[in-house]
Design a protein around this motif. Structure first.
Motif, PDB file in Angstrom:
ATOM      1  N   PRO A  32       0.375  -1.239   0.116  1.00 20.95           N
ATOM      2  CA  PRO A  32       0.419  -0.175   0.005  1.00 20.95           C
ATOM      3  C   PRO A  32       0.913   1.162   0.391  1.00 20.95           C
ATOM      4  CG  PRO A  32      -0.574  -1.667   1.618  1.00 20.95           C
ATOM      5  CD  PRO A  32       0.794  -2.282   0.910  1.00 20.95           C
ATOM      6  N   THR A  33       0.640   2.955  -0.318  1.00 20.94           N
ATOM      7  CA  THR A  33       0.893   3.511  -0.481  1.00 20.94           C
ATOM      8  C   THR A  33       0.612   3.903   1.436  1.00 20.94           C
ATOM      9  OG1 THR A  33      -0.943   4.943  -0.450  1.00 20.94           O
ATOM     10  CG2 THR A  33      -0.017   3.954  -2.897  1.00 20.94           C
ATOM     11  N   ALA A  34       1.596   5.448   1.109  1.00 19.50           N
ATOM     12  CA  ALA A  34       1.621   5.754   2.759  1.00 19.50           C
ATOM     13  C   ALA A  34       0.516   6.861   2.972  1.00 19.50           C
ATOM     14  CB  ALA A  34       3.101   6.898   2.184  1.00 19.50           C
ATOM     15  N   ARG A  35      -0.464   6.565   1.591  1.00 16.87           N
ATOM     16  CA  ARG A  35      -1.666   7.427   2.277  1.00 16.87           C
ATOM     17  C   ARG A  35      -2.507   6.148   2.284  1.00 16.87           C
ATOM     18  NH1 ARG A  35      -3.869  12.103  -0.579  1.00 16.87           N
ATOM     19  NH2 ARG A  35      -4.994  12.409   0.676  1.00 16.87           N
ATOM     20  N   GLY A  36      -2.518   5.547   2.389  1.00 11.88           N
ATOM     21  CA  GLY A  36      -2.886   3.620   3.164  1.00 11.88           C
ATOM     22  C   GLY A  36      -4.471   2.992   1.488  1.00 11.88           C
ATOM     23  N   VAL A  37      -3.833   3.382   0.902  1.00 11.89           N
ATOM     24  CA  VAL A  37      -4.876   2.824  -0.563  1.00 11.89           C
ATOM     25  C   VAL A  37      -3.856   2.235  -1.148  1.00 11.89           C
ATOM     26  CG1 VAL A  37      -6.054   4.787  -0.056  1.00 11.89           C
ATOM     27  CG2 VAL A  37      -3.995   4.203  -1.967  1.00 11.89           C
ATOM     28  N   PHE A  38      -4.369   0.209  -1.894  1.00 15.51           N
ATOM     29  CA  PHE A  38      -3.602  -0.576  -2.728  1.00 15.51           C
ATOM     30  C   PHE A  38      -2.773   0.677  -4.112  1.00 15.51           C
ATOM     31  CE2 PHE A  38      -5.885  -4.069  -1.270  1.00 15.51           C
ATOM     32  CZ  PHE A  38      -4.892  -4.233   0.283  1.00 15.51           C
ATOM     33  N   ASP A  39      -1.336   0.586  -4.786  1.00 13.72           N
ATOM     34  CA  ASP A  39      -1.767   0.900  -6.291  1.00 13.72           C
ATOM     35  C   ASP A  39      -2.580   0.553  -7.151  1.00 13.72           C
ATOM     36  OD1 ASP A  39      -0.424   0.196  -8.336  1.00 13.72           O
ATOM     37  OD2 ASP A  39       1.100   2.418  -7.944  1.00 13.72           O
ATOM     38  N   TYR A  40      -2.824   1.848  -7.912  1.00 11.13           N
ATOM     39  CA  TYR A  40      -3.768   1.315  -8.795  1.00 11.13           C
ATOM     40  C   TYR A  40      -3.678   0.441  -9.329  1.00 11.13           C
ATOM     41  CZ  TYR A  40      -0.705   3.549 -12.417  1.00 11.13           C
ATOM     42  OH  TYR A  40       0.839   3.366 -13.094  1.00 11.13           O
ATOM     43  N   ARG A  41      -2.037   0.120  -9.812  1.00 16.12           N
ATOM     44  CA  ARG A  41      -2.009  -1.225 -10.609  1.00 16.12           C
ATOM     45  C   ARG A  41      -2.355  -2.563  -9.807  1.00 16.12           C
ATOM     46  NH1 ARG A  41       3.885   1.569 -11.340  1.00 16.12           N
ATOM     47  NH2 ARG A  41       3.872   1.660  -8.822  1.00 16.12           N
ATOM     48  N   ALA A  42      -1.396  -3.006  -9.062  1.00 16.87           N
ATOM     49  CA  ALA A  42      -2.264  -3.862  -7.412  1.00 16.87           C
ATOM     50  C   ALA A  42      -3.566  -3.671  -7.725  1.00 16.87           C
ATOM     51  CB  ALA A  42      -2.037  -3.010  -6.000  1.00 16.87           C
ATOM     52  N   GLN A  43      -4.631  -3.116  -8.084  1.00 22.90           N
ATOM     53  CA  GLN A  43      -5.965  -2.627  -7.689  1.00 22.90           C
ATOM     54  C   GLN A  43      -6.729  -3.139  -9.268  1.00 22.90           C
ATOM     55  OE1 GLN A  43      -8.841   0.040  -5.785  1.00 22.90           O
ATOM     56  NE2 GLN A  43      -6.644   1.738  -4.898  1.00 22.90           N
ATOM     57  N   SER A  44      -5.598  -2.936 -10.086  1.00 18.97           N
ATOM     58  CA  SER A  44      -6.025  -3.767 -11.539  1.00 18.97           C
ATOM     59  C   SER A  44      -6.245  -5.463 -11.483  1.00 18.97           C
ATOM     60  CB  SER A  44      -5.456  -2.947 -11.979  1.00 18.97           C
ATOM     61  OG  SER A  44      -5.661  -3.359 -13.811  1.00 18.97           O
ATOM     62  N   ALA A  45      -4.068  -5.158 -11.527  1.00 19.83           N
ATOM     63  CA  ALA A  45      -3.986  -7.164 -10.328  1.00 19.83           C
ATOM     64  C   ALA A  45      -4.985  -7.952 -10.362  1.00 19.83           C
ATOM     65  CB  ALA A  45      -2.881  -6.978 -10.477  1.00 19.83           C
ATOM     66  N   LEU A  46      -5.567  -7.442  -8.746  1.00 18.73           N
ATOM     67  CA  LEU A  46      -5.906  -8.275  -8.112  1.00 18.73           C
ATOM     68  C   LEU A  46      -8.123  -8.541  -8.484  1.00 18.73           C
ATOM     69  CD1 LEU A  46      -5.410  -6.408  -4.708  1.00 18.73           C
ATOM     70  CD2 LEU A  46      -5.336  -8.699  -5.322  1.00 18.73           C
ATOM     71  N   GLY A  47      -8.058  -7.154  -9.297  1.00 17.99           N
ATOM     72  CA  GLY A  47      -9.313  -7.059 -10.116  1.00 17.99           C
ATOM     73  C   GLY A  47      -9.572  -8.580 -11.017  1.00 17.99           C
ATOM     74  N   ASN A  48      -9.075  -7.848 -12.055  1.00 16.89           N
ATOM     75  CA  ASN A  48      -8.830  -8.971 -12.821  1.00 16.89           C
ATOM     76  C   ASN A  48      -8.208 -10.809 -12.621  1.00 16.89           C
ATOM     77  OD1 ASN A  48      -8.371  -7.021 -15.030  1.00 16.89           O
ATOM     78  ND2 ASN A  48      -6.174  -6.636 -15.398  1.00 16.89           N
ATOM     79  N   ILE A  49      -7.422 -10.876 -11.303  1.00 19.02           N
ATOM     80  CA  ILE A  49      -7.395 -11.961 -10.971  1.00 19.02           C
ATOM     81  C   ILE A  49      -9.159 -13.041 -10.157  1.00 19.02           C
ATOM     82  CG2 ILE A  49      -6.953 -14.186  -8.796  1.00 19.02           C
ATOM     83  CD1 ILE A  49      -3.761 -11.751  -9.188  1.00 19.02           C
ATOM     84  N   GLY A  50      -9.560 -11.155 -10.012  1.00 17.51           N
ATOM     85  CA  GLY A  50     -10.455 -12.170  -8.968  1.00 17.51           C
ATOM     86  C   GLY A  50     -11.730 -12.744 -10.279  1.00 17.51           C
ATOM     87  N   ASP A  51     -11.925 -11.743 -11.598  1.00 15.74           N
ATOM     88  CA  ASP A  51     -12.651 -11.721 -12.944  1.00 15.74           C
ATOM     89  C   ASP A  51     -12.047 -13.117 -13.145  1.00 15.74           C
ATOM     90  OD1 ASP A  51     -13.458  -9.284 -12.399  1.00 15.74           O
ATOM     91  OD2 ASP A  51     -12.629  -8.797 -13.865  1.00 15.74           O
TER      92      ASP A  51
END
Length: 448
Positions: free
Chosen positions: A330-349
């Protein structure tokens, strides 16, 4: 990171040879059957999330930045003073993990930098004393449990901030060409006994404050000259304490207790290629992997794996009889990087239609050859075989399968796949011209 990987590889592979030549000792009385029952959920679920998060998210140039740049505590202090993850929402993290099909999650409660995400009574170097002002571990535990995801803690045996942790070959203040006398001078006044007690106290906090903890990831040992191994951690005493506090917990193999049969519950091959995992067949293991080349958030690192590569890691791990724990930084603001979010979404699909080829599965019986450009997984309970089509073709030959197959279908939609004899002992699957809308289509084989 390379230095760590080489050390871990040595720790992983040398015991497999040396244990054959010596009598195996035990620390406890658990039988093999009892261990199998204790770990049954873990070997079934196969897929977890690793979360590396700490002060190193602020410099955003590798979780080993303190080591790599030889930063002092004073130089590193700025990150502590400014740590303010004001967008931290562990419920969002948990929902993303669940949607990706991950069944357990392991969070870095303290990494090598020594910073604690939890409210430890034994240090001021913790999240509640930063602008975050709260116990981030508690919020993680509550959020992931609410989604039905099992909870694990990573705790670094190493601590580059603690005043009594002796300087060694991994330490940021290590000498360039250190002699024994140089290390002795640098470590004058440091007392590893005090650090060992500190470590025991903190692990006790983690295992008594947050309810049932499913996994403990301790990282890592590097025995040898000016390194640290089991005696530096009092690893035997530490593991006995852990087992007493949480009898059903699952513990990794980085305490350097390889001479004990029960010195660890699973092996931890790190950042290795799928083909290398074949050597662990028949053992209990989990490969830890990253979306990119770093564990912590690394803003400018660009070697991110494609969805196809990530799915190959997952399928390949199961096809070799092991687990995959996939890391998010996660970033210093406490969120998952947009690239990680995309990858997680694709795996989930992909997992929505194909998770049956992962959960409860393992390597296929030796009587089933692996068809060209595929990976095989097998569910020993349902007796279903899964052919993962890495390179799509309208015709897939199943060598030696004649007389073994009752029915075949695409897993994602249960649509029939026709097959016919191919030579004396093989079958051929006839697949549609148009590839299904799946990154890696899976054919489920119903065996006779």
């Amino acid at each position: 990171m390379l230095k760590k990987q080489l050390l871990i590889a040595a720790l992983l592979f040398s015991p497999l040879l040396s244990l054959q030549a010596q009598e195996v000792k035990k620390l406890g009385t658990e039988t093999a059957q009892q261990k199998e029952q204790r770990m049954a959920w873990w070997t079934h679920d196969r897929f977890g999330m690793f979360i590396h998060w700490g002060l190193y998210a602020l410099p955003a140039r590798h979780e080993w930045v303190k080591h790599n740049e030889r930063l002092t505590n004073e130089q590193y202090q700025n990150y502590f003073d400014l740590f303010n993850p004001n967008q931290f929402d562990p419920k969002s993290w948990a929902k993303q993990a669940k949607a990706a099909g991950m069944k357990y999650a392991v969070l870095t409660t303290k990494h090598h930098e020594g910073f604690c995400l939890f409210d430890s009574r034994y240090t001021d170097y913790k999240a509640p004393n930063t602008p975050a002002k709260r116990d981030l571990v508690k919020e993680f535990v509550d959020a992931f449990r609410a989604e039905g995801i099992k909870v694990g803690f990573y705790y670094s045996l190493i601590d580059w901030h603690h005043p009594d942790f002796t300087i060694d070959v991994m330490h940021p203040q290590r000498p360039e060409n250190g002699s024994d006398s140089t290390y002795a001078r640098l470590n004058k006044g440091k007392d590893m006994n005090k650090y060992r007690q500190y470590m025991r106290n903190q692990i006790t906090e983690l295992l008594t404050r947050y309810g049932k903890i499913d996994i403990l990831w301790l990282d890592f040992s590097y025995p040898g000259k000016n390194g640290k191994g089991k005696d530096d951690w009092d690893a035997v005493g530490l593991l006995k304490m852990i087992r007493k506090l949480q009898p059903s917990i699952i513990v990794d193999n980085r305490l350097n207790l390889d001479e004990y049969e029960d010195g660890a519950d699973f092996l931890t091959p790190e950042q290795v290629k799928v083909d290398e995992l074949a050597k662990f067949r028949g053992k209990t293991w989990e490969t830890c992997q990253t979306f990119s080349g770093s564990w912590g958030y690394y803003r400018d690192e660009n070697t991110w794996k494609s969805t196809h590569e990530l799915l190959q890691l997952l399928i390949g791990s199961v096809s070799k009889g092991g687990n995959l724990i996939l890391n998010v930084g996660p970033t210093a603001r406490g969120v998952f990087d947009y690239r990680a979010q995309s990858a997680l979404g694709n795996i989930g699909d992909w997992m929505k239609g194909n998770s049956e080829s992962i959960y409860g599965c393992t390597y296929a019986p030796e009587s089933f050859q692996v068809p060209q450009n595929t990976m095989l997984t097998y569910n020993p309970t349902t007796k279903r075989l899964y052919v993962h089509l890495l390179d799509y073709s309208t015709r897939v030959v199943l060598p030696g399968y004649k007389g073994k197959v009752k029915y075949a279908q695409f897993l994602h939609d249960n649509s029939e796949v026709k097959f016919s004899a191919d030579g004396d002992n093989s079958l051929a699957l006839s697949l549609p011209e148009k590839k299904p809308a799946m990154e890696i289509p899976v054919v489920e084989i119903v065996l006779k």
